[in-house]
Design an enzyme around this catalytic site. Sequence first.
Site, mmCIF file in Angstrom:
data_model
loop_
_atom_site.group_PDB
_atom_site.id
_atom_site.type_symbol
_atom_site.label_atom_id
_atom_site.label_comp_id
_atom_site.label_asym_id
_atom_site.label_seq_id
_atom_site.Cartn_x
_atom_site.Cartn_y
_atom_site.Cartn_z
ATOM 1 N N ASN A 101 4.497 -35.500 -14.036
ATOM 2 C CA ASN A 101 5.569 -35.310 -12.756
ATOM 3 C C ASN A 101 6.069 -36.658 -12.384
ATOM 4 O O ASN A 101 7.381 -36.606 -11.733
ATOM 5 C CB ASN A 101 4.637 -34.898 -11.425
ATOM 6 N N ASP A 146 -4.801 -32.372 -9.482
ATOM 7 C CA ASP A 146 -3.577 -31.935 -9.340
ATOM 8 C C ASP A 146 -2.687 -32.159 -10.331
ATOM 9 O O ASP A 146 -2.873 -32.877 -11.370
ATOM 10 C CB ASP A 146 -2.834 -32.600 -8.206
ATOM 11 N N GLU A 147 -1.634 -31.514 -10.625
ATOM 12 C CA GLU A 147 -0.411 -31.553 -11.351
ATOM 13 C C GLU A 147 -0.910 -32.051 -12.950
ATOM 14 O O GLU A 147 -0.357 -32.741 -13.539
ATOM 15 C CB GLU A 147 0.444 -33.013 -10.908
ATOM 16 N N ILE A 148 -1.670 -30.859 -13.396
ATOM 17 C CA ILE A 148 -2.128 -30.951 -14.767
ATOM 18 C C ILE A 148 -0.811 -30.528 -15.654
ATOM 19 O O ILE A 148 -0.097 -29.576 -15.273
ATOM 20 C CB ILE A 148 -3.291 -30.159 -14.961
#
Lengths: 557, 557
Positions: free
Chosen positions: B299, B338-340
Amino acid sequence: MFSKAGLVLFTTLLAAFAPADALWPLPRSLQQGSTALTLSCSFNITIDGTIPNAPADLQQAVTRTMGYLQNDKLGRLVVGRGSVDVDAYTNASSLSTLTLTLGQGAVVNSIATEAQKAPEARDEAYTLTVPSDGSGATLSANSTLGLTHGLTTFTQLFFYHNATTYMLNAPIQIDDSPAYPYRGFMLDTARNFFPVQDVKRMLDAMSWVKQNMFHWHIVDSQSFPFEVPGYTELAQKGAYDPESVYSAQDVADVISHAGARGIDVMLEIDTPGHTAAIAQAFPEHIACAYMTPWATFANEPPAGQLRIASNATMNFTAGLLAAAAELSPSTLFSTGGDEINMPCYAADEPTQAALNATNQTFEQALNTFTQATHSAIMAKGKTPVVWEEMVLSFNLTLSNDTIVFVWISSEDAAAVAQQGFRIVHAPSNYFYLDCGAGGWVGANPSGNSWCDPFKTWQFAYSFDPLANLTDAQAPLVLGGEQLLWTEQSGPQNLDSIVWPRAGASAEVFWTGPGGNISEALPRLHEVSYRMRQRGINTINLQPKWCALRPGVCDLTA
Amino acid sequence: MFSKAGLVLFTTLLAAFAPADALWPLPRSLQQGSTALTLSCSFNITIDGTIPNAPADLQQAVTRTMGYLQNDKLGRLVVGRGSVDVDAYTNASSLSTLTLTLGQGAVVNSIATEAQKAPEARDEAYTLTVPSDGSGATLSANSTLGLTHGLTTFTQLFFYHNATTYMLNAPIQIDDSPAYPYRGFMLDTARNFFPVQDVKRMLDAMSWVKQNMFHWHIVDSQSFPFEVPGYTELAQKGAYDPESVYSAQDVADVISHAGARGIDVMLEIDTPGHTAAIAQAFPEHIACAYMTPWATFANEPPAGQLRIASNATMNFTAGLLAAAAELSPSTLFSTGGDEINMPCYAADEPTQAALNATNQTFEQALNTFTQATHSAIMAKGKTPVVWEEMVLSFNLTLSNDTIVFVWISSEDAAAVAQQGFRIVHAPSNYFYLDCGAGGWVGANPSGNSWCDPFKTWQFAYSFDPLANLTDAQAPLVLGGEQLLWTEQSGPQNLDSIVWPRAGASAEVFWTGPGGNISEALPRLHEVSYRMRQRGINTINLQPKWCALRPGVCDLTA
């Protein structure tokens, strides 16, 4: 000024240079090599015989420069910082001297005197030469103002590592001068007060990016923190408290501090709107003072505007502006003129009575009022500067040399130019530093900033001063400024909300527009980190991981 | 916890009280009068016989409180400031003593010990009584943690004018305890580093608004500034530089500073994403480390995730988390989640090979990995805390007592509750302090903040912890936190971006939601100005003109 044709040519030339890593604003002509030089422990700056009896502020500039060279101690922003430069600077030649010289026939004035000329009359050019063999560097100019800009550039050449101050890009040849003569920053000291030391710190930072105009929006409806000789009741009753006042001596101190750094201070007393604070001492001059609901009578609380149709108020205002103008050596003085609220005047019986008695329209009365106030400052040698409404919202007779701040939208520049007035770009949609922090008015839980979104440095940097102007109109553009309205600011966040963002316009108006933000970002990181070394709380624009790796955090990298 | 039925009743009761001008968060039960009292020059705070051998941190809290009472010197925020109170405080009775007492049967623990219990096991209640005749004030609680909250409240009762410290609203009777047991603030110290002194200053401010959880997002992909015993190469190679590392001693110092102020420190080592920095020391454990284009694999730059399908990486991670968990006495530890990024794992040959070799899906491997890492910290007595994707994006088998940060949107709380997990509200759409400052990714001139707009205090204050939850689900809400991700922050703007905004959630989760922002604003101004007297660079929320005139700058005033 700066023609469109010239701009295209210039941008093309620039692209041919490899820009120095840490120069901000980028010089308009730069040739550099790749030889390292260290700064000798005995390095000194000499003022040569072309500058007999060097002015005190030039001598002080030299002393300050020596201080920066010794104390910046800026590690270059690369992975490994200065350690990667050890091979380059070890055994490098050592630079022992920088000589300052003025061109033949140049008059030796103080920096302040040069900085306080009309913007277009200032000579800010300089030439800086640093040979690669350690032989003396030379800084030449035709004015002490040019020399002070050159000293600023010189300090930006140097990095620090392991007790060594060094540069990497000798030989250097810089021939530099600004694209635009007005490169400013505006601070509002009325919504919230800023002690003199904070204003001075801001001026220091401005000088490091070669900004040359401090637009001091010193009073407004919320407070009147300005001691004007002959009108001292205004501050006595209209300031937040006795400590939150700029005495005439404070103003002189700020002007002197600015002048010594090449910055002119333009005072603004905004009229006829934004003047509720005057009602504290002179209620007879203010229409709808503190009237509610405020939203009917003003763009923000509290309401209050000068009674423009009253002769007494007109004379009072002219006198006040003349007295204020006397405190500043600048050729410019702003009488404001933004956000005049018509329902306020409609509701003000004395104003309506005066208009009826003289059979004048509001616009006619405003014209008379404006001519009186402008005449008062012009009699003090000032050029009037006004917000755009004074030429776009009303049909007033203004002096041809009036300068206009375009603030509501950058789109409005063309309309101002069409009337033939000179322009200072101050567009809220590019340059308002306060935008994007949410609404500050109370009882408004979903309130957002009226000028959302936040104006990033990148967006400000993309500003085109000549957009929508004809070639013939281009010379009307004096330059521009970034601005901080302080409803949500104070000394606590002054540095962080302004820096390094305000560097964006500094480069646009010095180097010229059209710069590439990917090329600019590493330099902006460097000038930001350097400012920090000098005590300015500049914010991080990116994770340090990105700051150390130019380009790697670009959107498409 | 806090039931919906209770909330309605409580809000109704609150409205019946005239709130003290400067208390933040507002006590849940407050009775006050209108008698002034001055603080005697011989004022002292006594710890009574119910607290034999008073813990050192309680004694220090008393000393700090005496310091605040002497040094706050806060002028009340009204027109005229303290001068309008002269009549009230002149000849007022004088308060000479505050006595601290613990309830019968209370165990005398240090503040830190009490603060480091599981959130729902902490006893934070206190009772504060200040008679109107100058006879001794009393602060009682059933824990030293309650006492420290009461001391904080006590300091907020006092203003200063003309060498006099005084209060205006005796007699006071406060019976107070928090609506929610988790009231936090998260700081990311990986995008940019914060020296220990800045973290401590933040903890001080947190304690003044009774926040009790410091969620320390200590490492991330950009840097690994955390010296974990047995894994010291991570910081040696993954920190920005040797000065930008929290040694184990630094972490202990922060935990001790926090504990003494009633704050528990929850460490987070985010896994398996956000781990590129681990590749500096252990490249074998990181998939797609620094791969470009970064936007495909993460990200934000740089890309890099733990190889969850590798047994070696799983064991390494479990060991690292266990070692880190040992450094903190908190019952909570966050393993992130988060945000794998799936394209990263799809492109990583070792991961694909391992999945194929074991005939596992990605989700199965992630389940195995997560169980291993959670087991490792549970073996150290910690409750796992995860970002919402770990329960909403994947079908994993997690311990029932796992706590979930709802961050992507406040709307997601219901889905988490539906799975029966406990919730800490950390929604980006209300509580992310970094939103609204424009895009920071390079070469993106029109880039805005991904989570625009700026989250104002007013909007954060309007947060409803029970929105979209059933009465039966309400007890799952542990509380919430405001968060600062630091791509665009550093020590330079830490105070100004956080304070007083983070006070909003502090009050929502202490006093309970549903507060009126018009009533709250004057108190938030006061706590902000008081923080400033104590060295926090809180920003102005409004022009001072408004701060001095409660309600007058409201939208409809």
